[in-house]
Design a protein around this motif. Sequence first.
Motif, PDB file in Angstrom:
ATOM      1  N   GLY A 102       0.818  -1.210   0.000  1.00  0.00           N
ATOM      2  CA  GLY A 102       0.000   0.000   0.000  1.00  0.00           C
ATOM      3  C   GLY A 102       0.850   1.257   0.000  1.00  0.00           C
ATOM      4  O   GLY A 102       0.551   2.224  -0.704  1.00  0.00           O
ATOM      5  N   VAL A 103       1.924   1.262   0.778  1.00  0.00           N
ATOM      6  CA  VAL A 103       2.827   2.412   0.822  1.00  0.00           C
ATOM      7  C   VAL A 103       3.475   2.621  -0.551  1.00  0.00           C
ATOM      8  O   VAL A 103       3.543   3.744  -1.057  1.00  0.00           O
ATOM      9  N   VAL A 104       3.937   1.535  -1.159  1.00  0.00           N
ATOM     10  CA  VAL A 104       4.543   1.636  -2.496  1.00  0.00           C
ATOM     11  C   VAL A 104       3.516   2.133  -3.497  1.00  0.00           C
ATOM     12  O   VAL A 104       3.806   3.000  -4.338  1.00  0.00           O
ATOM     13  N   TRP A 105       2.307   1.618  -3.431  1.00  0.00           N
ATOM     14  CA  TRP A 105       1.241   2.019  -4.346  1.00  0.00           C
ATOM     15  C   TRP A 105       0.928   3.514  -4.198  1.00  0.00           C
ATOM     16  O   TRP A 105       0.745   4.234  -5.179  1.00  0.00           O
ATOM     17  N   ILE A 106       0.866   3.972  -2.954  1.00  0.00           N
ATOM     18  CA  ILE A 106       0.615   5.394  -2.715  1.00  0.00           C
ATOM     19  C   ILE A 106       1.730   6.235  -3.320  1.00  0.00           C
ATOM     20  O   ILE A 106       1.478   7.255  -3.968  1.00  0.00           O
ATOM     21  N   LYS A 107       2.966   5.810  -3.131  1.00  0.00           N
ATOM     22  CA  LYS A 107       4.105   6.547  -3.687  1.00  0.00           C
ATOM     23  C   LYS A 107       4.018   6.593  -5.212  1.00  0.00           C
ATOM     24  O   LYS A 107       4.190   7.647  -5.827  1.00  0.00           O
ATOM     25  N   LEU A 108       3.738   5.461  -5.824  1.00  0.00           N
ATOM     26  CA  LEU A 108       3.638   5.423  -7.282  1.00  0.00           C
ATOM     27  C   LEU A 108       2.469   6.260  -7.789  1.00  0.00           C
ATOM     28  O   LEU A 108       2.579   6.940  -8.807  1.00  0.00           O
ATOM     29  N   ALA A 109       1.359   6.225  -7.075  1.00  0.00           N
ATOM     30  CA  ALA A 109       0.177   6.979  -7.497  1.00  0.00           C
ATOM     31  C   ALA A 109       0.382   8.477  -7.346  1.00  0.00           C
ATOM     32  O   ALA A 109      -0.285   9.264  -8.030  1.00  0.00           O
ATOM     33  N   SER A 110       1.309   8.891  -6.503  1.00  0.00           N
ATOM     34  CA  SER A 110       1.546  10.319  -6.321  1.00  0.00           C
ATOM     35  C   SER A 110       2.734  10.813  -7.144  1.00  0.00           C
ATOM     36  O   SER A 110       3.151  11.951  -6.995  1.00  0.00           O
ATOM     37  N   SER A 111       3.253   9.966  -8.018  1.00  0.00           N
ATOM     38  CA  SER A 111       4.376  10.385  -8.855  1.00  0.00           C
ATOM     39  C   SER A 111       3.905  11.412  -9.882  1.00  0.00           C
ATOM     40  O   SER A 111       2.739  11.438 -10.261  1.00  0.00           O
ATOM     41  N   PRO A 112       4.802  12.270 -10.346  1.00  0.00           N
ATOM     42  CA  PRO A 112       4.419  13.313 -11.313  1.00  0.00           C
ATOM     43  C   PRO A 112       3.818  12.739 -12.595  1.00  0.00           C
ATOM     44  O   PRO A 112       2.870  13.285 -13.141  1.00  0.00           O
ATOM     45  N   LYS A 113       4.355  11.633 -13.080  1.00  0.00           N
ATOM     46  CA  LYS A 113       3.866  11.041 -14.314  1.00  0.00           C
ATOM     47  C   LYS A 113       2.406  10.606 -14.159  1.00  0.00           C
ATOM     48  O   LYS A 113       1.568  10.835 -15.031  1.00  0.00           O
ATOM     49  N   HIS A 114       2.107   9.986 -13.021  1.00  0.00           N
ATOM     50  CA  HIS A 114       0.734   9.534 -12.770  1.00  0.00           C
ATOM     51  C   HIS A 114      -0.191  10.732 -12.564  1.00  0.00           C
ATOM     52  O   HIS A 114      -1.351  10.712 -12.983  1.00  0.00           O
ATOM     53  N   ALA A 115       0.294  11.778 -11.929  1.00  0.00           N
ATOM     54  CA  ALA A 115      -0.525  12.971 -11.665  1.00  0.00           C
ATOM     55  C   ALA A 115      -0.929  13.646 -12.968  1.00  0.00           C
ATOM     56  O   ALA A 115      -2.029  14.192 -13.083  1.00  0.00           O
TER      57      ALA A 115
END
Length: 132
Positions: free
Chosen positions: A116-129
Amino acid sequence: MTASSTELAQPGSDTAQPTARGWLVLLVAGIFEIGYAVSVGGSKGFTNLNWSLSAGVFFFLTVFTLTVALKYLDVGIGYAVWTGIGASGAAVASAVIFDQPLTTARVLWLAVIIAGVVWIKLASSPKHAEQA
């Protein structure tokens, strides 16, 4: 005027570096949180002076570094990652230091927290944003 984390994380901008710094400081805050949780456990209700002093130092360090990290990251994301690092790290450290059981079920649920922590980090990356 403050900038949101998506504004802070724009690639090529002058603020992309502070966002990376925020994640690094958040990782350090999580490590201090592990130290705090383990120290509180070792203090036996703050009756052991050395563990109690350790808990006080780690408490100050974890709150201070979390505060610094949240200058660059969204509060909800930062707090979730911080608690995830602290909870999973404290469980593993307590198993090593205090010989507390680390059962298969506990390892499974710790893996869920870490994922979940990794997923949150990936979801908040600039590319995903940018895609959102």
